[in-house]
Design a protein around this motif. Structure first.
Motif, PDB file in Angstrom:
ATOM      1  N   TRP A 131       0.811  -1.130  -0.013  1.00 42.73           N
ATOM      2  CA  TRP A 131       0.002  -0.335  -0.051  1.00 42.73           C
ATOM      3  C   TRP A 131       0.795   1.365   0.108  1.00 42.73           C
ATOM      4  N   GLY A 132       0.371   2.506  -0.631  1.00 38.39           N
ATOM      5  CA  GLY A 132       1.177   3.568  -0.504  1.00 38.39           C
ATOM      6  C   GLY A 132       2.302   3.706  -1.259  1.00 38.39           C
ATOM      7  N   ALA A 133       2.607   2.916  -2.352  1.00 40.31           N
ATOM      8  CA  ALA A 133       3.774   2.674  -3.187  1.00 40.31           C
ATOM      9  C   ALA A 133       3.850   4.269  -3.862  1.00 40.31           C
ATOM     10  N   ARG A 134       5.209   4.686  -3.906  1.00 41.80           N
ATOM     11  CA  ARG A 134       5.454   6.265  -4.388  1.00 41.80           C
ATOM     12  C   ARG A 134       6.042   6.095  -5.763  1.00 41.80           C
ATOM     13  N   LEU A 135       6.875   5.140  -5.831  1.00 42.94           N
ATOM     14  CA  LEU A 135       7.747   4.915  -7.129  1.00 42.94           C
ATOM     15  C   LEU A 135       7.399   3.685  -8.193  1.00 42.94           C
ATOM     16  N   LYS A 136       7.256   2.760  -7.623  1.00 46.24           N
ATOM     17  CA  LYS A 136       7.018   1.493  -8.302  1.00 46.24           C
ATOM     18  C   LYS A 136       5.552   1.248  -8.272  1.00 46.24           C
ATOM     19  N   PHE A 137       4.928   0.959  -9.521  1.00 49.40           N
ATOM     20  CA  PHE A 137       3.554   0.864  -9.607  1.00 49.40           C
ATOM     21  C   PHE A 137       3.365  -0.282 -10.526  1.00 49.40           C
ATOM     22  N   HIS A 138       2.307  -1.222 -10.214  1.00 50.66           N
ATOM     23  CA  HIS A 138       1.987  -2.445 -11.154  1.00 50.66           C
ATOM     24  C   HIS A 138       1.263  -1.757 -12.605  1.00 50.66           C
ATOM     25  N   ILE A 139       0.383  -0.726 -12.319  1.00 48.56           N
ATOM     26  CA  ILE A 139      -0.505  -0.007 -13.296  1.00 48.56           C
ATOM     27  C   ILE A 139      -0.490   1.484 -12.625  1.00 48.56           C
ATOM     28  N   LYS A 140      -0.428   2.165 -13.878  1.00 45.53           N
ATOM     29  CA  LYS A 140      -0.492   3.794 -13.506  1.00 45.53           C
ATOM     30  C   LYS A 140      -1.758   4.371 -14.180  1.00 45.53           C
ATOM     31  N   SER A 141      -2.183   5.352 -13.872  1.00 43.26           N
ATOM     32  CA  SER A 141      -3.357   6.110 -14.469  1.00 43.26           C
ATOM     33  C   SER A 141      -3.091   6.657 -15.793  1.00 43.26           C
ATOM     34  N   PRO A 142      -4.010   6.507 -16.571  1.00 41.59           N
ATOM     35  CA  PRO A 142      -3.265   6.979 -18.004  1.00 41.59           C
ATOM     36  C   PRO A 142      -2.904   8.557 -17.926  1.00 41.59           C
ATOM     37  N   LYS A 143      -3.480   9.427 -16.995  1.00 38.40           N
ATOM     38  CA  LYS A 143      -3.220  10.768 -16.669  1.00 38.40           C
ATOM     39  C   LYS A 143      -1.845  10.999 -16.110  1.00 38.40           C
ATOM     40  N   ASP A 144      -1.221  10.001 -15.628  1.00 38.41           N
ATOM     41  CA  ASP A 144       0.048  10.109 -15.095  1.00 38.41           C
ATOM     42  C   ASP A 144       1.087   9.800 -16.134  1.00 38.41           C
ATOM     43  N   LYS A 145       1.877  10.917 -16.892  1.00 38.42           N
ATOM     44  CA  LYS A 145       2.811  10.684 -17.813  1.00 38.42           C
ATOM     45  C   LYS A 145       4.174  10.912 -17.133  1.00 38.42           C
ATOM     46  N   THR A 146       4.401  10.703 -16.119  1.00 30.26           N
ATOM     47  CA  THR A 146       5.760  10.817 -15.252  1.00 30.26           C
ATOM     48  C   THR A 146       6.541   9.812 -15.480  1.00 30.26           C
ATOM     49  N   ASP A 147       7.723  10.005 -15.917  1.00 30.52           N
ATOM     50  CA  ASP A 147       8.578   8.996 -15.844  1.00 30.52           C
ATOM     51  C   ASP A 147       9.511   8.815 -14.807  1.00 30.52           C
ATOM     52  N   TYR A 148       9.136   7.881 -13.879  1.00 30.90           N
ATOM     53  CA  TYR A 148       9.750   7.706 -12.602  1.00 30.90           C
ATOM     54  C   TYR A 148      11.255   7.396 -12.500  1.00 30.90           C
ATOM     55  N   ASP A 149      11.687   6.708 -13.714  1.00 30.22           N
ATOM     56  CA  ASP A 149      13.145   6.143 -13.803  1.00 30.22           C
ATOM     57  C   ASP A 149      14.262   7.286 -14.244  1.00 30.22           C
ATOM     58  N   SER A 150      13.672   8.265 -14.736  1.00 29.93           N
ATOM     59  CA  SER A 150      14.305   9.509 -14.945  1.00 29.93           C
ATOM     60  C   SER A 150      14.415  10.541 -14.230  1.00 29.93           C
ATOM     61  N   LEU A 151      13.647  10.397 -12.856  1.00 31.10           N
ATOM     62  CA  LEU A 151      13.641  11.640 -12.044  1.00 31.10           C
ATOM     63  C   LEU A 151      15.008  11.930 -11.273  1.00 31.10           C
ATOM     64  N   SER A 152      15.105  13.175 -10.916  1.00 28.04           N
ATOM     65  CA  SER A 152      16.476  13.381 -10.033  1.00 28.04           C
ATOM     66  C   SER A 152      16.193  13.112  -8.444  1.00 28.04           C
ATOM     67  N   LYS A 153      17.052  13.014  -7.784  1.00 29.66           N
ATOM     68  CA  LYS A 153      17.134  12.843  -6.558  1.00 29.66           C
ATOM     69  C   LYS A 153      16.336  13.690  -5.640  1.00 29.66           C
ATOM     70  N   ARG A 154      16.343  14.906  -6.089  1.00 28.76           N
ATOM     71  CA  ARG A 154      15.602  15.977  -5.417  1.00 28.76           C
ATOM     72  C   ARG A 154      14.131  15.761  -5.423  1.00 28.76           C
ATOM     73  N   LYS A 155      13.795  15.465  -6.546  1.00 27.26           N
ATOM     74  CA  LYS A 155      12.293  15.012  -6.970  1.00 27.26           C
ATOM     75  C   LYS A 155      12.041  13.872  -6.254  1.00 27.26           C
ATOM     76  N   ILE A 156      12.618  12.917  -6.276  1.00 32.56           N
ATOM     77  CA  ILE A 156      12.262  11.567  -5.531  1.00 32.56           C
ATOM     78  C   ILE A 156      12.070  11.970  -4.094  1.00 32.56           C
ATOM     79  N   LYS A 157      13.025  12.683  -3.655  1.00 34.99           N
ATOM     80  CA  LYS A 157      12.963  13.060  -2.189  1.00 34.99           C
ATOM     81  C   LYS A 157      11.616  13.700  -2.041  1.00 34.99           C
ATOM     82  N   ILE A 158      11.315  14.806  -2.746  1.00 37.20           N
ATOM     83  CA  ILE A 158       9.932  15.444  -2.492  1.00 37.20           C
ATOM     84  C   ILE A 158       8.863  14.513  -2.667  1.00 37.20           C
ATOM     85  N   ILE A 159       8.859  13.596  -3.489  1.00 32.70           N
ATOM     86  CA  ILE A 159       7.909  12.472  -3.497  1.00 32.70           C
ATOM     87  C   ILE A 159       7.564  11.661  -2.383  1.00 32.70           C
TER      88      ILE A 159
END
Length: 718
Positions: A131-159
């Protein structure tokens, strides 16, 4: 088949003189003409299309029917329902509709999304879902266009450290669990609870109070809303396990309650620089972003009563939280139902509550003055209702009974719910002071009816009496408080409307349309209030004055009087028109060059509809429960046997035919009401089974008197 082809090949080779038969050639032809039977390959468990065998809605309907057919059984196997991929697809469609604001048909869902949804289902079944996963998902919303693999460390920390909305996959799992658990508990819940349940609204509570709480003098009003903030995990799981004992479901609920929710503290936020903005910018919505709630609906949400403001949200349960709250408080409802039977003491002279258990009400409960409450022959009874975390208990009898019940209630909440209550949190109030519940005041109203009764000797006596009725009145103070919260007015004793500058950039037609929808919703909310005309007229006055001030500031008319002079009382005339510079408004409207302006509704009290006093049945159920119980009854073979026996004994007659035959027999035989007694006395001579004369039967003047008596029908028996 294999043997026939082999024999045919041997005969063909033996009768052909040009062919030399050898063992090698025979073996070669045997392999050439022989074949193995066809075997269908097993279904691929990773192919979503092979798992969609039935419709998800039909599966949900069947679960509701099964649980309402056996409401008392303990459910032990829910893993089979959790494996059904149709339910997961239905949950995906519902969550996607909430995200985008548009329904997505099953045929338009891409295969990649179905495969991701299947991966989510397999992860839940295998116990790998978190529950409550922030970075790894089995399925994402079609509205979510974020590429979590290419995020910077600062953005990952914020998430990872800030408050984020619930993940898309969490909402899907919550919806699936709700589809499985809701029919189980809806068949078991008490009829005394009304919040967070389908088919039950605050209007239902008000109608139940008007019908059942007419004869109560003392009221206990309790606030248990702290339970909605959260309970201990052990209490919640124990409450669920009273009816559901499936390990997979229990583990999912427990992990959803135990997993911590990451929230941002107020002190951790960075202070934002205040920038002065000269004008208000209009934000442009994205293509797939749903539109926000309209102004009238957003405004009406501010009118939510205190009892309905708080909605539970426990851990990662999401939409499951209201259901779990009702599951925990259902034990309190059952305990109060036992107390209702325990406290009931009927009276011999009671004309309303005189059944053995006090459940069936006879007579008119709107006349409680006929129920004795003092002396040795007095009626004692209590009733109970719960809306969310707020309870209301009515006590008919001395105040000592209310004090005893309050003490027992405090002990029960301390022992079962781990909730510390005291006498101040459960006040005992008399009906004469007015009881506030759901923004309505319960009070007594004195009436002077004319009582007519038959005295000895058959003489009818009519005399004036004094009675009290239960009045359900909308609270004007609460309405003023809500308007002040929405910044529509200021002041309490002499409220002064304030302009609603949020609609400054809207046109007059759009503004009037928004306020008309708001007024229509307010009229519906106060539908069962005794002072419906007065309270709606006050709301219309506040909104009309607010719009008049807004238009005066917008069109520079200085005062409300000038606005009413130009725009009329209901503000239906255009305020922007200037004579000599543009054509008349009615000419522009006729040519289709101007927008029609609807005037404000309910500007006069005579235009407000009357209060709805329609009777409310004592054994009321929502429509969906009635349909379910009726369907279950029709499926029962005993019902069919009863109908067949009834048809054999009494025959099949439609109501229309029955009425037509009744009228025809009455007209043909012209039976006066005074002869009913004589007919009853002659019943032994005529016969016990009267005949129904058909409408097309000819009148035969040559019939004998005995045949006429046989053909006559007894209206009293009919």
């Amino acid at each position: 088949m294999h043997r026939r082809i082999t024999l045919f090949s041997l005969r063909f080779l033996s009768h052909n003189p040009t062919t030399t038969t050898t063992a090698a050639t025979l073996h070669h032809h045997h392999r050439l003409y022989s074949f193995t039977p066809f075997r269908r390959p097993p279904p691929d468990p990773n192919d979503p299309s092979t798992l969609l065998k039935e419709d998800g809605v039909s599966l949900c309907s069947q679960m509701w029917i099964d649980n309402f057919r056996h409401p008392d059984r303990v459910v032990t196997n829910l893993s089979s329902s959790l494996r059904r991929f149709e339910l997961w697809l239905l949950a995906y469609q519902k969550v996607l509709t909430d995200e985008t604001g548009a329904y997505t048909p099953r045929s338009t869902i891409p295969r990649s999304q179905l495969e991701d949804l299947l991966a989510l289902r397999n992860a839940v079944l295998d116990g790998n879902f978190k529950w409550g996963a922030r970075l790894k998902f089995h399925i994402k919303s079609p509205k979510d266009k974020t590429d979590y693999d290419s995020l910077s460390k600062r953005k990952i920390k914020i998430i990872l450290t800030t408050t984020q909305p619930a993940p898309f996959q969490d909402k899907i799992v919550q919806e699936v669990l709700l589809m499985i658990l809701e029919p189980i508990y809806e068949a078991r819940f008490s009829s005394k609870s009304f919040a967070f349940r389908p088919g039950r609204t605050p209007h239902t509570v008000l109608r139940v109070i008007r019908r059942s709480f007419a004869g109560y003098l003392w009221y206990i009003k309790g606030d248990l809303s702290t339970v909605l903030d959260g309970m201990k995990v052990g209490l919640v799981i124990n409450a669920v396990m009273r009816d559901v004992r499936d390990k997979m479901i229990i583990d999912l609920l427990k992990s959803a309650l135990v997993t911590p929710v990451v929230t941002t503290k107020v002190d951790d936020r960075e202070p934002k620089k205040k920038t002065k903005r000269k004008y208000q910018k209009k934000r442009v919505l994205a293509e797939d972003e749903p539109k926000p709630d309209p102004y009238w609906l957003d405004t009406f949400f501010g009118f939510a009563p205190e009892e309905a403001e708080k909605v539970p949200k426990w851990g990662h349960c999401g939409v499951l939280s209201p259901l779990l709250a009702n599951v925990c408080l259902d034990e309190l409802d059952r305990w109060m139902e036992g107390k209702i039977k325990e406290f009931y003491v009927p009276s011999k002279s009671d004309v309303i509550w005189n059944s053995p258990e006090g459940q069936a009400e006879q007579g008119n409960t709107s006349w409680p003055e006929f129920v004795p409450t003092s002396g040795p022959d007095k009626t004692r009874k209590i009733d109970y209702i719960r809306y969310g975390g707020h309870i209301l208990i009515g006590v008919r009898g001395p105040r000592a009974d209310a004090a005893t019940l309050r003490k027992q209630l405090i002990e029960f909440c301390d022992e079962k719910l781990m909730l510390k209550l005291d006498n101040e949190s459960l006040p005992i109030e008399h009906i004469t002071k007015g009881i506030m519940f759901l923004d309505h005041v319960l009070c007594r109203r004195v009436v002077y009816p004319t009582l007519r009764y038959t005295a000895t000797g058959g003489k009818i006596i009519s005399e004036k009496g004094v009675g009290t009725l239960l009045s359900v009145t909308a609270s004007l103070k609460q309405c003023i408080r809500q308007f002040r919260k929405l910044m529509f007015l200021k002041g309490d004793r002499d409220p002064d409307p304030q302009p609603c500058f949020r609609m400054f950039h809207a046109t007059q037609a759009h503004t009037n349309a928004q306020m008309n929808k708001f007024l229509a919703t307010v009229v519906e909310w106060y539908r069962y209030a005794d002072n419906r005309k007065k309270i709606v007229n006050f709301c219309s006055y506040i909104i009309r004055g607010s719009l008049a001030k807004l238009y005066a500031a917008k069109y520079k008319l200085r005062s409300r009087a000038k606005v009413y002079k130009i725009g009329a009382r209901n503000l239906s005339r255009p305020l922007k028109e200037k004579k000599g510079q543009s054509p008349e408004y009615h000419n522009l409207l006729r040519m289709g060059l101007a927008e029609s302006i609807d005037g404000l509704q309910f500007t006069r009290m005579s235009l407000v509809p009357e209060t709805d006093y329609s009777p409310f049945p004592s054994n009321w159920r929502p429509d969906h429960e009635k349909s379910l119980l009726e369907y279950i009854k029709l499926e029962d073979p005993k019902t069919m046997e009863e109908q067949q026996n009834c048809i054999r004994e009494q025959g099949l007659v439609t109501p229309q035919d029955y009425i037509s035959m009744l009228v025809w027999n009455y007209k043909r035989n012209s039976l006066p009401t005074d002869h009913l007694s004589s007919l009853k006395s002659n019943e032994s001579v005529v016969g016990h089974q009267p005949l129904l004369v058909a409408s097309n039967q000819d009148d035969n003047d040559n019939k004998s008197k005995e045949e006429e008596n046989d053909a006559r029908m007894n209206p009293a028996q009919m």
